[in-house]
Design a protein around this motif. Structure first.
Motif, short mmCIF file in Angstrom:
data_model
loop_
_atom_site.label_atom_id
_atom_site.label_comp_id
_atom_site.label_asym_id
_atom_site.label_seq_id
_atom_site.Cartn_x
_atom_site.Cartn_y
_atom_site.Cartn_z
N VAL A 75 41.21 25.28 -6.83
CA VAL A 75 40.85 25.20 -5.42
C VAL A 75 40.81 26.58 -4.75
CG1 VAL A 75 41.64 22.83 -5.17
CG2 VAL A 75 43.25 24.70 -4.78
N CYS B 273 44.08 26.20 5.97
CA CYS B 273 43.86 26.90 4.71
C CYS B 273 42.57 26.39 4.10
CB CYS B 273 45.04 26.66 3.77
SG CYS B 273 44.98 27.60 2.23
N GLU B 274 41.75 27.31 3.60
CA GLU B 274 40.48 26.95 2.99
C GLU B 274 40.69 26.59 1.52
OE1 GLU B 274 36.26 26.41 3.35
OE2 GLU B 274 37.85 26.78 4.83
N TRP B 275 40.10 25.48 1.10
CA TRP B 275 40.19 25.01 -0.28
C TRP B 275 38.80 24.96 -0.88
CZ3 TRP B 275 44.63 22.22 -2.55
CH2 TRP B 275 45.79 22.33 -1.76
N ARG B 276 38.68 25.45 -2.09
CA ARG B 276 37.38 25.41 -2.76
C ARG B 276 36.97 23.96 -3.00
NH1 ARG B 276 35.89 29.74 -7.19
NH2 ARG B 276 33.63 29.46 -7.25
N SER C 94 38.50 23.09 4.87
CA SER C 94 39.73 23.54 5.51
C SER C 94 40.70 22.38 5.70
CB SER C 94 39.39 24.17 6.87
OG SER C 94 40.55 24.66 7.50
N THR D 91 47.84 18.29 1.41
CA THR D 91 46.71 18.04 0.51
C THR D 91 46.57 16.56 0.22
OG1 THR D 91 47.29 20.15 -0.52
CG2 THR D 91 45.67 18.77 -1.66
N PRO E 8 46.05 24.53 -8.71
CA PRO E 8 45.87 25.57 -7.69
C PRO E 8 44.76 26.56 -7.99
CG PRO E 8 47.87 25.95 -8.98
CD PRO E 8 47.37 24.59 -9.34
N ILE F 12 49.82 27.35 -1.76
CA ILE F 12 49.41 26.15 -1.05
C ILE F 12 50.48 25.07 -1.22
CG2 ILE F 12 46.93 26.53 -1.03
CD1 ILE F 12 46.72 25.17 -3.71
N PRO G 143 43.60 16.99 -6.76
CA PRO G 143 43.48 18.42 -6.42
C PRO G 143 44.72 19.25 -6.74
CG PRO G 143 44.07 17.20 -4.47
CD PRO G 143 43.97 16.18 -5.59
N SER H 289 48.09 23.55 5.15
CA SER H 289 48.18 23.29 3.72
C SER H 289 48.46 24.55 2.91
CB SER H 289 46.87 22.65 3.22
OG SER H 289 45.78 23.54 3.42
N GLY H 290 48.63 25.68 3.58
CA GLY H 290 48.96 26.92 2.90
C GLY H 290 50.06 27.64 3.66
#
Length: 377
Positions: free
Chosen positions: A73, A280-283, A287, A181, A70, A176, A67, A291-292
């Protein structure tokens, strides 16, 4: 070595590949499944495919695309928030080129520009600050993304804006961090990663010490790797040597650039301007706690999130989009039904097809065949 061609020398590469084959053969005598190595950074993914390394290595070694991209995600809700800022008539929205094509729930920043928004590609946040100086009647917003690699430049730009008192500049912060992660990847159910090729550029900033938990608590080796073919091959050899010897350590192949303690100036700037978000929301990944980062209160004047009262909505990806599974190594890009059909570089549905570092973009661009079932790109 001094020159790029030395890092691409075929004679040296063959010797390293032979050493890798010997180690892999010895390790596989006591195993029933392939060795899974996650290359965390998208730059490594593209190096692996561009130079055809998977075709030169033993079939018992399987790369898992991590991942560490940047752009890949960026969640849809963040893109939508960014588009809503860009559509304001008083705003000049600036960001890096890859971020302009990431699809939100309705459109991308490129689509917003086509609809009349003033969206501009920049090569540095300092370019955005220069635009703010030159356009005092406009609000110039920099859409800041990236891991610790790009975070120092953003932090230093915010500090420069504060020193000059440039009030029409602000940062929409979506930076992020790599360590939470990796922890989320290691905690994922069914995780079978045997070792990691660590991100070279991030490590140039943070150093090697932050990865120690991977070896100590998860008993997995990690080798910080450079981006040329011999960098990747040597790092893989170092990783297999650890596995063969039963060691779990953090090693640094990219020592010519990344130092143990990282970059003190960069770390200080990041710490001064940013603080961790609770989550933090990750695509594709959901969440991830802490992480952000967000901007500290002392820099609230230059915080676009506060200035424009953004809601940071969460919007799910299309059901058929399987970016999250690709990011965690559960599937290969071509196993997604959208790959190369509804989702292409010209019409991307998932962020992995947008970014120059995305795994899907790598498969499309270099058309490698890891499996006979993979369709033609």
């Amino acid at each position: 070595m001094k020159y790029v061609d030395e890092f691409r020398d075929p004679v040296t590469a063959r010797a390293v590949i032979e050493g890798i084959a010997v180690l892999a053969d010895r390790i596989m005598r006591t195993r029933t499944r392939p060795l899974q190595v996650m290359e965390v950074c998208g730059g490594h993914t593209h190096a692996i495919f561009r130079f055809g390394l998977t075709e030169l290595l033993p079939g018992t070694i399987e790369f898992v695309h991590g991942p560490g991209c940047p752009v890949c995600v960026l969640p849809m809700g963040v893109v939508d928030d960014c588009v809503s800022i860009a559509m304001r008539p008083e705003v000049i929205l600036t960001t890096f080129g890859d971020a302009m094509r990431v699809p939100g729930s309705r459109t991308s920043l490129l689509g917003a520009r086509a609809a009349g928004a003033d969206v501009r590609m920049v090569y540095s946040p300092l370019d955005a600050l220069a635009l703010a100086r030159a356009n005092p009647a406009r609000q110039v917003v920099f859409f800041g993304i990236g891991f610790e690699t790009t975070m120092p430049a953003t932090a230093l730009t915010v500090q420069q804006a504060a020193r000059e008192g440039i009030a029409n500049f602000s940062l929409f912060c979506n930076h992020i961090t790599i360590v939470p992660t990796l922890r989320a990847v290691l905690d994922a159910p069914g995780m079978q990663i045997d070792g990691f090729l660590g991100p070279g550029h991030v490590s140039m900033v943070i150093g090697s010490a932050p990865y120690r938990f991977i070896a100590r608590h998860y008993r997995k080796p990690l080798v910080i790797a450079g981006f040329e073919p011999l960098d990747v091959l040597q790092s893989l050899w170092m990783l297999l040597a650890q596995i063969d010897a039963g060691r779990c350590e953090i090693e640094n192949q990219y020592a010519r650039v990344a130092e143990h303690d990282g970059n003190a100036t960069a770390l200080a700037a990041m710490s001064a301007v940013f603080e961790p978000r609770e989550s933090c929301e990750w695509r594709g990944l959901g969440s991830i706690e802490r992480s952000g980062v967000r901007m500290r209160g002392r820099y609230a004047t230059w915080d676009a999130e506060r200035r424009f009262a953004l809601a940071r909505r969460r919007i799910a990806d299309p059901a058929a989009c399987r970016c999250g599974e690709v990011l965690t190594g559960a599937i290969k890009p071509w196993q997604c039904s959208l790959f190369g059909k509804a989702c292409t570089p010209a019409t991307p549905l998932g962020a992995l097809m947008v970014s120059s570092e995305g795994a899907c973009a790598a498969y499309i661009q270099y058309a490698r065949r890891d499996d006979p079932a993979q369709p033609a790109a």
